[in-house]
Scaffold this active site. Structure first.
Site, mmCIF file in Angstrom:
data_model
loop_
_atom_site.group_PDB
_atom_site.id
_atom_site.type_symbol
_atom_site.label_atom_id
_atom_site.label_comp_id
_atom_site.label_asym_id
_atom_site.label_seq_id
_atom_site.Cartn_x
_atom_site.Cartn_y
_atom_site.Cartn_z
ATOM 1 N N CYS A 125 0.821 -1.272 -0.139
ATOM 2 C CA CYS A 125 0.027 0.042 0.052
ATOM 3 C C CYS A 125 0.869 1.387 0.052
ATOM 4 C CB CYS A 125 -0.952 0.057 1.288
ATOM 5 S SG CYS A 125 -2.203 1.250 1.127
ATOM 6 N N LYS A 154 -11.967 -5.094 2.207
ATOM 7 C CA LYS A 154 -11.456 -4.266 2.924
ATOM 8 C C LYS A 154 -12.400 -3.091 3.183
ATOM 9 C CE LYS A 154 -7.547 -1.534 4.132
ATOM 10 N NZ LYS A 154 -6.144 -0.974 4.003
ATOM 11 N N ARG A 196 -3.661 4.209 12.352
ATOM 12 C CA ARG A 196 -3.031 5.081 11.781
ATOM 13 C C ARG A 196 -2.241 6.167 12.601
ATOM 14 N NH1 ARG A 196 -8.768 6.516 8.376
ATOM 15 N NH2 ARG A 196 -8.610 4.519 7.230
ATOM 16 N N GLU A 246 -16.144 -8.732 -4.496
ATOM 17 C CA GLU A 246 -14.726 -8.539 -4.562
ATOM 18 C C GLU A 246 -13.833 -9.727 -4.405
ATOM 19 O OE1 GLU A 246 -12.966 -5.528 -4.297
ATOM 20 O OE2 GLU A 246 -14.513 -4.124 -4.036
ATOM 21 N N LYS A 305 -11.607 -7.890 6.206
ATOM 22 C CA LYS A 305 -11.118 -6.823 7.130
ATOM 23 C C LYS A 305 -12.066 -5.689 7.455
ATOM 24 C CE LYS A 305 -7.448 -3.691 7.577
ATOM 25 N NZ LYS A 305 -5.989 -2.897 6.834
ATOM 26 N N SER A 334 -6.855 -3.032 14.437
ATOM 27 C CA SER A 334 -6.336 -2.067 15.725
ATOM 28 C C SER A 334 -7.270 -1.702 16.701
ATOM 29 C CB SER A 334 -5.504 -0.964 15.078
ATOM 30 O OG SER A 334 -6.249 -0.001 14.283
ATOM 31 N N TYR A 389 -3.060 -8.498 16.529
ATOM 32 C CA TYR A 389 -2.313 -7.803 17.592
ATOM 33 C C TYR A 389 -2.020 -8.702 18.730
ATOM 34 C CZ TYR A 389 -2.556 -4.332 14.149
ATOM 35 O OH TYR A 389 -2.531 -3.609 12.878
HETATM 36 C C1 PBG Z 1 -3.017 0.536 4.770
HETATM 37 C C2 PBG Z 1 -3.547 -0.443 5.920
HETATM 38 C C3 PBG Z 1 -4.700 -0.080 6.939
HETATM 39 C C4 PBG Z 1 -4.515 -1.046 7.946
HETATM 40 C C5 PBG Z 1 -4.042 -2.121 7.335
HETATM 41 N N1 PBG Z 1 -3.272 -1.791 6.198
HETATM 42 C C6 PBG Z 1 -5.235 1.262 7.295
HETATM 43 C C7 PBG Z 1 -5.972 1.911 6.337
HETATM 44 O O1 PBG Z 1 -6.635 1.297 5.403
HETATM 45 O O2 PBG Z 1 -6.335 2.941 6.983
HETATM 46 C C8 PBG Z 1 -5.195 -1.078 9.148
HETATM 47 C C9 PBG Z 1 -5.166 -2.101 9.997
HETATM 48 C C10 PBG Z 1 -5.602 -1.850 11.471
HETATM 49 O O3 PBG Z 1 -6.322 -1.237 11.680
HETATM 50 O O4 PBG Z 1 -4.896 -2.618 12.223
HETATM 51 N N2 PBG Z 1 -4.062 0.803 3.879
#
Ligand code: PBG
Length: 325
Positions: free
Chosen positions: A121, A197, A207, A235, A250, A276, A315
């Site tokens: 990403c 996602k 973030r 998807e 996710k 997270s 985590y």
């Molecule tokens: C990158 C990405 C994100 C997460 C994983 N890869 C953040 C987003 O899309 O804003 C989030 C993972 C998490 O919250 O643990 N695009």
């Protein structure tokens, strides 16, 4: 003979032995993937305030981390990078000496058996914090982003990543990455696509951890609407059609129905990302003594497995293994 008038379900719950015999869902360390945040220029570890118990790691902390994970029998890590500098195009994402590329080499040196998954990403590397290249109107330009994502995948595979995991949500990225990997002879490197996602508030702590919040706007123009489940199946099928070897849903806990629907619709391995915000909510309640942390963690992860996930990115991985010993 008089027949019993009702079922006695409690017969099969009388003790741990019988409960074990009939348990439908198993959770093992082998199902877990542990995310790591690696910060360029950091020495040692630095706690992430919004994610109690989680740290950003410096490159010098990785050999020890690999040793600890091996001791816990956690087979895989997913890497996120905090680069030294950011720019409009996110060029540190595909830099040969980028922080994740270097981290991959160090982790594979420390333990060649550790499965290193590279997240593809641009959001951690762009000055604007969006997941792709911006067009003149300020929206993310899908097709112009694909070569950059493909280049990132190549650099991660060359650094030694075992699995490539695109999380950007651009259309066509799985095909672009498959073609790119094949073109450098990496025909055997699997792709784990973040197929479904969602544009989720539960990414908040990440973030902060990865310093990847968008500078303006949000990600609703490329990540999925939380209201849609059929679309998640669509998807997943699209990504499999483009060559994804495994797909992901996710976040996990607010989307267990989506996990189940994708599980029932596809036959490739399915991952769930216990993100997270799911982690921090539970840790915050446990810290206050409002819930029993270890039991809640086990229940949450078991629920994700029961919903259909083969593997769980979480985590909680280290805590869960430690608590069960
Ligand atoms: C990158 C990405 C994100 C997460 C994983 N890869 C953040 C987003 O899309 O804003 C989030 C993972 C998490 O919250 O643990 N695009």
């Amino acid at each position: 003979m008089e027949l019993p008038s009702f079922r006695r379900h409690r017969r099969l719950r009388a003790n741990a032995g019988i409960r074990g015999l009939i348990r439908e869902t198993e959770l093992q360390p082998s199902h877990l993937i542990y995310p790591l945040f690696i910060e360029a220029g950091l020495a040692g570890r630095k706690p992430i305030p919004a994610m109690p118990g989680q740290d950003r790691l410096g490159l010098d902390a990785l050999a020890e981390e690999a040793r600890v994970l091996k001791g816990l029998e956690i087979p895989a890590v997913l890497l996120f990078g905090l680069p030294e500098s950011k720019d409009e195009r996110g060029s540190q994402a595909w830099a040969r000496d980028g922080v994740v590329q270097e981290a991959t080499r160090r982790l594979k040196d420390a333990d060649p058996e550790l499965i290193v998954i590279g997240d593809v990403c641009l959001c951690e590397y762009t000055s604007h914090g969006h997941c792709g290249l911006l067009g003149p109107d300020g929206s993310v330009d899908n097709d112009a982003s694909l070569p950059l994502l493909a280049e990132t995948a190549i650099s991660l595979a060359e650094a030694g990543c075992d699995i490539i995991a695109p999380s950007d949500m651009m259309d066509g990225r799985v095909a672009a990455i498959r073609i790119a990997l094949d073109s450098i002879g990496r025909t055997e490197t699997p792709i784990l696509s973040y197929a479904a996602k969602f544009a989720s508030a539960f990414y908040g702590p990440f973030r902060e951890a990865a310093d990847s919040a968008p500078a303006f706007g949000d990600r609703r123009g490329y990540q999925m609407d939380p209201a849609n489940a059929r679309m998640a199946v669509d998807e997943a099928l699209t990504d499999i059609g483009e060559g994804a070897d495994m797909v992901m849903v996710k976040p996990a806990l607010p989307y267990l129905d989506v996990l189940r629907q994708v599980r029932d619709a596809v036959d490739v391995p399915l991952a769930a990302y216990n993100v997270s915000g799911e982690y921090s909510m539970l840790m915050a309640a446990a810290e206050r003594g409002w819930i029993d942390g270890p039991r809640a963690i086990d229940e949450a992860l078991t629920g994700i497995r029961r919903a259909g996930a083969d593997m769980i990115i979480t985590y909680h991985a280290k805590q869960w293994v430690e608590a069960r010993r």
